[in-house]
Write a protein that holds these residues in place. Structure first.
Motif, PDB file in Angstrom:
ATOM      1  N   GLY A  38     -35.170   9.453  50.552  1.00 20.71           N
ATOM      2  CA  GLY A  38     -34.216  10.484  51.156  1.00 20.71           C
ATOM      3  C   GLY A  38     -32.917  10.198  51.658  1.00 20.71           C
ATOM      4  N   VAL A  62     -39.632  13.932  43.753  1.00 23.83           N
ATOM      5  CA  VAL A  62     -39.516  14.652  45.240  1.00 23.83           C
ATOM      6  C   VAL A  62     -39.813  15.952  44.956  1.00 23.83           C
ATOM      7  CG1 VAL A  62     -37.873  15.314  47.153  1.00 23.83           C
ATOM      8  CG2 VAL A  62     -38.087  13.009  46.117  1.00 23.83           C
ATOM      9  N   GLN A 181     -29.747  16.077  50.671  1.00 22.17           N
ATOM     10  CA  GLN A 181     -29.405  14.432  50.198  1.00 22.17           C
ATOM     11  C   GLN A 181     -28.404  14.583  49.086  1.00 22.17           C
ATOM     12  OE1 GLN A 181     -33.071  12.679  48.481  1.00 22.17           O
ATOM     13  NE2 GLN A 181     -32.090  10.742  48.259  1.00 22.17           N
TER      14      GLN A 181
END
Ligand code: AMP
Length: 427
Positions: A38, A62, A181
């Motif tokens: 992350g 993810v 992110q």
């Protein structure tokens, strides 16, 4: 190191296997674990290093693991790229690495009608790959919302700067949620790019891998100057050399690839082509026949060649010089993989010299000229009986139809804005 040790989910590992990838490239080995954690990343890496998979794999993982709410897909990842060509390539990579997942990705870029793109967006998309101009257009028209973005990738940031997109990039970033992110990739880090990185990244991990130009130092490279209409004869002359057992030939276009195959077959050289107009199984068959030695020459276009991984390939011939310099590095990098030796020959006609110079700038060296061949520029070659004098596919005569009368822009779907006076106002 193998991909298995990077904690990559099984469906993605299977897709990588399908692609023939076993070992992560250095940028992948460094980026994937950090991105899966992350964290923001600031990576110095060029095209050809495997950077696309370096960000695509963690994004796919993810997003596929996260629980989603509601029934309509929301755009949860945005990859911003400078060019249409790169957009298509990155889009293809997401499709390839995500083929065993249920995520939806789509590409949007300018220069074509927007209909197909907006329809795809309306159906729902998880991952959007976009060039800045079209992205802004579609945001303004309400087709794209960036409020659900969890992972943002800025790819080839320095090229964005060169192409004058830096303000567009900043505008996009403003529309993104703060809590996201960011993975930032650039081949070089000029001051403007460092500033941008500083502004949009949060405590990034820095990664740097050597440019592919140093990776290809193990490959002997030569350029052969030749007139365009002598290229096929030069190719046949090169193939007279027995040590060229297995040769990958690159052309710029699909038609060009097929034309070269026809020339080779006429000369009894076993050859096949691999390009975007061929069905996947035909491409696969050509590749397998090439790998097993059933055919001696594989003629490929650039897009189709992505993912071609052939052990022990020694010879690459650039029948035409690529327009995008990084493509040259890609192409010749197909030979001499895994530290093996490789040789590349690039056929350069007068109109391609500018492209050659750009390539030499990118790789930081002059490619030695091979003068010892029978077709230096200006050689007049009598056409062989039954053989085309030119290596170009025959051109269709120009048609006087509506389609032929359209301008290039109209054909590509670029709509021009012609100011029209409103009838109401004139009254
Ligand atoms: P990129 O720098 O992302 O444009 O990738 C350069 C080329 O390397 C592409 O043709 C990829 O298909 C290929 N590639 C990427 N990762 C790997 C890998 N781990 N093993 C072999 N080939 C790879």
């Amino acid at each position: 190191m193998k991909f298995d040790s990077l904690h990559i989910a099984d469906p993605i590992l299977r897709a990588l296997k399908d692609e023939g990838y076993v070992t992560p490239t250095p940028i992948q080995a460094q980026t994937i674990p950090i991105a899966l954690n992350g964290k923001d990343i600031l990576a110095t890496a060029q095209t050809g290093t495997g950077k696309t998979a370096a960000f695509a794999i963690p994004i796919l993982q993810v997003l596929s693991e996260a629980k989603t709410t509601g029934n309509k897909r929301k755009i949860r990842s945005l990859v911003l790229v400078p060019t249409r060509e790169l957009c298509v390539q990155v889009g293809d990579s997401f499709k390839a690495y995500g083929r065993h997942l249920h995520l939806v990705s789509t590409v949007i870029f300018g220069g074509v009608r927007q209909g197909a793109q907006t329809r795809a967006l309306q159906k729902g998309v998880d991952i959007l790959i976009a060039t800045p101009g079209r992205l802004h257009d579609l945001i303004d028209q309400g087709f794209v919302s960036l409020k659900d973005i969890e992972i943002f990738v800025l790819d080839e940031a320095d090229r964005m700067l060169d192409m004058g997109f830096i303000n567009d990039v900043r505008k996009v970033v403003k529309a993104l949620p703060d809590d996201r992110q960011t993975l930032f990739f650039s081949a070089t880090m000029p001051p403007d790019i460092s500033r941008l990185a500083h502004d949009i990244l949060f405590k990034p991990e820095k990664i740097s891998v050597s440019p592919p130009s140093s990776t290809v130092e193990t490959i002997e490279q030569y350029v052969l100057h030749v007139d365009r209409n002598n290229k096929s004869a030069l190719l046949l002359h090169m193939l007279d050399r027995k040590e060229l057992k297995s040769v990958l030939v690159f052309t710029r276009t699909k038609r060009g690839a097929d034309a070269v195959v026809r020339i080779l077959e006429r000369a009894h050289v076993r050859a096949d082509s691999i390009h975007g107009n061929k069905a996947q199984n035909a491409r696969q068959r050509a590749l397998e026949n090439f790998k097993s030695g059933k055919i001696r020459v594989l003629v490929a276009t650039d897009i189709a060649s992505r993912g071609i991984d052939i052990d022990d390939l020694e010879y690459v011939i650039n029948y035409e010089i690529p327009e995008v310099p990084e493509t040259y590095v890609h192409r010749i990098g197909r030979g001499g993989r895994a530290g093996g030796k490789g040789t590349s020959y690039s056929f350069c006609d007068a109109s391609e010299r500018i492209d050659l110079r750009t390539i030499e700038k990118l790789i930081g060296k002059k490619i030695p000229v091979m003068e010892d061949h029978p077709f230096p520029p200006g050689t007049v070659r009598p056409p062989r009986p039954g053989q085309l004098h030119s290596n170009h596919p025959p051109q269709k005569p120009k048609e006087h139809t509506k389609e032929a009368a359209k301008t290039e822009e109209q054909k590509r779907g670029i709509q021009k804005f012609t100011p029209r006076r409103s009838k109401k106002r004139r009254r």
